[in-house]
Design a protein around this motif. Structure first.
Motif, short mmCIF file in Angstrom:
data_model
loop_
_atom_site.label_atom_id
_atom_site.label_comp_id
_atom_site.label_asym_id
_atom_site.label_seq_id
_atom_site.Cartn_x
_atom_site.Cartn_y
_atom_site.Cartn_z
N ASP A 4 0.83 -1.21 0.00
CA ASP A 4 0.00 0.00 0.00
C ASP A 4 0.86 1.25 0.00
O ASP A 4 0.58 2.22 -0.69
CB ASP A 4 -0.92 0.02 1.23
CG ASP A 4 -2.03 -1.01 1.13
OD1 ASP A 4 -2.28 -1.51 0.02
OD2 ASP A 4 -2.64 -1.31 2.18
N MET A 5 1.93 1.21 0.80
CA MET A 5 2.83 2.36 0.90
C MET A 5 3.53 2.60 -0.44
O MET A 5 3.64 3.75 -0.89
CB MET A 5 3.87 2.13 2.00
CG MET A 5 4.72 3.34 2.24
SD MET A 5 3.76 4.66 2.93
CE MET A 5 4.45 4.69 4.55
N MET A 9 3.23 5.86 -2.85
CA MET A 9 4.40 6.61 -3.32
C MET A 9 4.40 6.72 -4.84
O MET A 9 4.72 7.77 -5.39
CB MET A 9 5.70 5.93 -2.83
CG MET A 9 5.89 5.98 -1.32
SD MET A 9 5.91 7.65 -0.67
CE MET A 9 7.49 8.20 -1.29
N GLY A 10 4.04 5.63 -5.51
CA GLY A 10 3.94 5.67 -6.96
C GLY A 10 2.89 6.65 -7.43
O GLY A 10 3.11 7.41 -8.38
N PRO A 98 -3.58 10.00 -3.05
CA PRO A 98 -4.03 8.70 -2.56
C PRO A 98 -5.04 8.89 -1.43
O PRO A 98 -5.08 9.93 -0.79
CB PRO A 98 -2.75 8.04 -2.04
CG PRO A 98 -1.82 9.16 -1.76
CD PRO A 98 -2.19 10.27 -2.71
N ASN A 99 -5.86 7.89 -1.20
CA ASN A 99 -6.88 7.97 -0.16
C ASN A 99 -6.24 7.65 1.19
O ASN A 99 -6.08 6.50 1.56
CB ASN A 99 -8.02 7.00 -0.47
CG ASN A 99 -9.17 7.17 0.51
OD1 ASN A 99 -9.24 8.17 1.21
ND2 ASN A 99 -10.04 6.20 0.56
N ILE A 100 -5.86 8.69 1.91
CA ILE A 100 -5.25 8.53 3.22
C ILE A 100 -6.29 8.98 4.25
O ILE A 100 -6.70 10.15 4.24
CB ILE A 100 -3.96 9.37 3.36
CG1 ILE A 100 -2.96 8.97 2.27
CG2 ILE A 100 -3.36 9.22 4.75
CD1 ILE A 100 -1.75 9.86 2.17
N PRO A 101 -6.72 8.08 5.10
CA PRO A 101 -7.75 8.44 6.09
C PRO A 101 -7.33 9.65 6.92
O PRO A 101 -6.20 9.74 7.38
CB PRO A 101 -7.85 7.19 6.97
CG PRO A 101 -7.35 6.08 6.12
CD PRO A 101 -6.30 6.69 5.22
#
Length: 107
Positions: A4-5, A9-10, A98-101
Protein backbone atom coordinates in the motif's frame (compact mmCIF):
# COMPACT_ATOMS: atom_id res chain seq x y z
CA UNK A 1 1.17 -2.72 4.28
CA UNK A 2 4.35 -2.00 2.33
CA UNK A 3 2.52 -2.70 -0.91
CA UNK A 4 0.00 0.00 0.00
CA UNK A 5 2.83 2.36 0.90
CA UNK A 6 4.64 1.69 -2.38
CA UNK A 7 1.39 2.16 -4.27
CA UNK A 8 0.84 5.51 -2.57
CA UNK A 9 4.40 6.61 -3.32
CA UNK A 10 3.94 5.67 -6.96
CA UNK A 11 0.66 7.58 -7.10
CA UNK A 12 2.33 10.63 -5.50
CA UNK A 13 5.16 10.57 -8.06
CA UNK A 14 2.63 10.25 -10.87
CA UNK A 15 0.68 13.20 -9.46
CA UNK A 16 3.86 15.27 -9.16
CA UNK A 17 4.57 14.63 -12.86
CA UNK A 18 1.00 15.63 -13.75
CA UNK A 19 1.35 18.84 -11.73
CA UNK A 20 4.60 19.70 -13.54
CA UNK A 21 2.98 18.95 -16.92
CA UNK A 22 0.01 21.14 -15.98
CA UNK A 23 2.33 24.00 -15.01
CA UNK A 24 4.02 23.76 -18.42
CA UNK A 25 0.63 23.64 -20.17
CA UNK A 26 -0.41 26.83 -18.35
CA UNK A 27 2.25 28.63 -20.42
CA UNK A 28 0.09 27.93 -23.49
CA UNK A 29 -3.26 28.97 -21.97
CA UNK A 30 -3.85 32.62 -22.87
CA UNK A 31 -5.98 35.05 -20.87
CA UNK A 32 -7.25 38.18 -22.62
CA UNK A 33 -8.49 41.24 -20.77
CA UNK A 34 -9.57 44.66 -21.98
CA UNK A 35 -10.41 47.95 -20.34
CA UNK A 36 -14.13 48.69 -20.24
CA UNK A 37 -13.86 51.00 -23.26
CA UNK A 38 -11.46 48.71 -25.16
CA UNK A 39 -8.63 51.26 -25.26
CA UNK A 40 -6.22 48.87 -23.56
CA UNK A 41 -5.92 45.13 -24.18
CA UNK A 42 -3.56 42.71 -22.47
CA UNK A 43 -2.82 39.04 -22.96
CA UNK A 44 -1.21 36.89 -20.27
CA UNK A 45 -0.52 33.20 -19.89
CA UNK A 46 -2.25 31.32 -17.08
CA UNK A 47 1.19 31.37 -15.43
CA UNK A 48 0.87 35.17 -15.34
CA UNK A 49 3.46 36.03 -17.97
CA UNK A 50 2.52 39.08 -20.06
CA UNK A 51 2.45 38.19 -23.76
CA UNK A 52 1.11 41.40 -25.30
CA UNK A 53 -0.25 44.86 -24.55
CA UNK A 54 -2.24 46.94 -27.05
CA UNK A 55 -2.70 50.64 -26.27
CA UNK A 56 -5.00 53.03 -28.13
CA UNK A 57 -3.17 56.08 -29.49
CA UNK A 58 -5.21 58.58 -27.45
CA UNK A 59 -3.99 57.00 -24.19
CA UNK A 60 -0.39 57.78 -25.13
CA UNK A 61 -0.98 61.48 -24.54
CA UNK A 62 -1.99 61.17 -20.88
CA UNK A 63 0.61 59.37 -18.78
CA UNK A 64 -1.51 59.28 -15.61
CA UNK A 65 -4.55 57.90 -17.42
CA UNK A 66 -2.43 55.24 -19.14
CA UNK A 67 -0.95 54.19 -15.81
CA UNK A 68 -4.46 53.85 -14.33
CA UNK A 69 -5.61 51.78 -17.32
CA UNK A 70 -2.57 49.51 -17.04
CA UNK A 71 -3.04 48.92 -13.31
CA UNK A 72 -6.76 48.15 -13.57
CA UNK A 73 -6.57 45.97 -16.67
CA UNK A 74 -3.44 44.06 -15.66
CA UNK A 75 -4.87 43.35 -12.21
CA UNK A 76 -8.08 41.97 -13.75
CA UNK A 77 -6.05 39.79 -16.13
CA UNK A 78 -3.79 38.55 -13.33
CA UNK A 79 -6.83 37.63 -11.23
CA UNK A 80 -8.31 35.66 -14.13
CA UNK A 81 -5.01 33.90 -14.83
CA UNK A 82 -4.53 33.06 -11.15
CA UNK A 83 -8.02 31.56 -10.90
CA UNK A 84 -7.42 29.38 -13.97
CA UNK A 85 -3.99 28.31 -12.72
CA UNK A 86 -5.21 27.43 -9.22
CA UNK A 87 -8.26 25.55 -10.49
CA UNK A 88 -6.20 23.46 -12.92
CA UNK A 89 -3.52 22.60 -10.36
CA UNK A 90 -6.09 21.81 -7.66
CA UNK A 91 -7.93 19.46 -10.03
CA UNK A 92 -4.74 17.58 -10.84
CA UNK A 93 -3.69 17.39 -7.19
CA UNK A 94 -7.11 16.25 -6.00
CA UNK A 95 -7.34 13.59 -8.70
CA UNK A 96 -3.89 12.23 -7.89
CA UNK A 97 -3.94 12.16 -4.12
CA UNK A 98 -4.03 8.70 -2.56
CA UNK A 99 -6.88 7.97 -0.16
CA UNK A 100 -5.25 8.53 3.22
CA UNK A 101 -7.75 8.44 6.09
CA UNK A 102 -7.99 11.78 7.85
CA UNK A 103 -6.21 13.64 5.08
CA UNK A 104 -8.90 15.45 3.13
CA UNK A 105 -7.29 18.80 2.35
CA UNK A 106 -8.45 18.77 -1.31
CA UNK A 107 -12.13 18.02 -0.65
Amino acid sequence: MFGDMMGMMGKLKETQKKVEDTKKRMDTVLVDESSNDGKLKVTLTANRTIKSIEIADDLLHDKEQLEDYLILTLNKAIDKATNINEAELAAVAKDGMPNIPGLDMFK
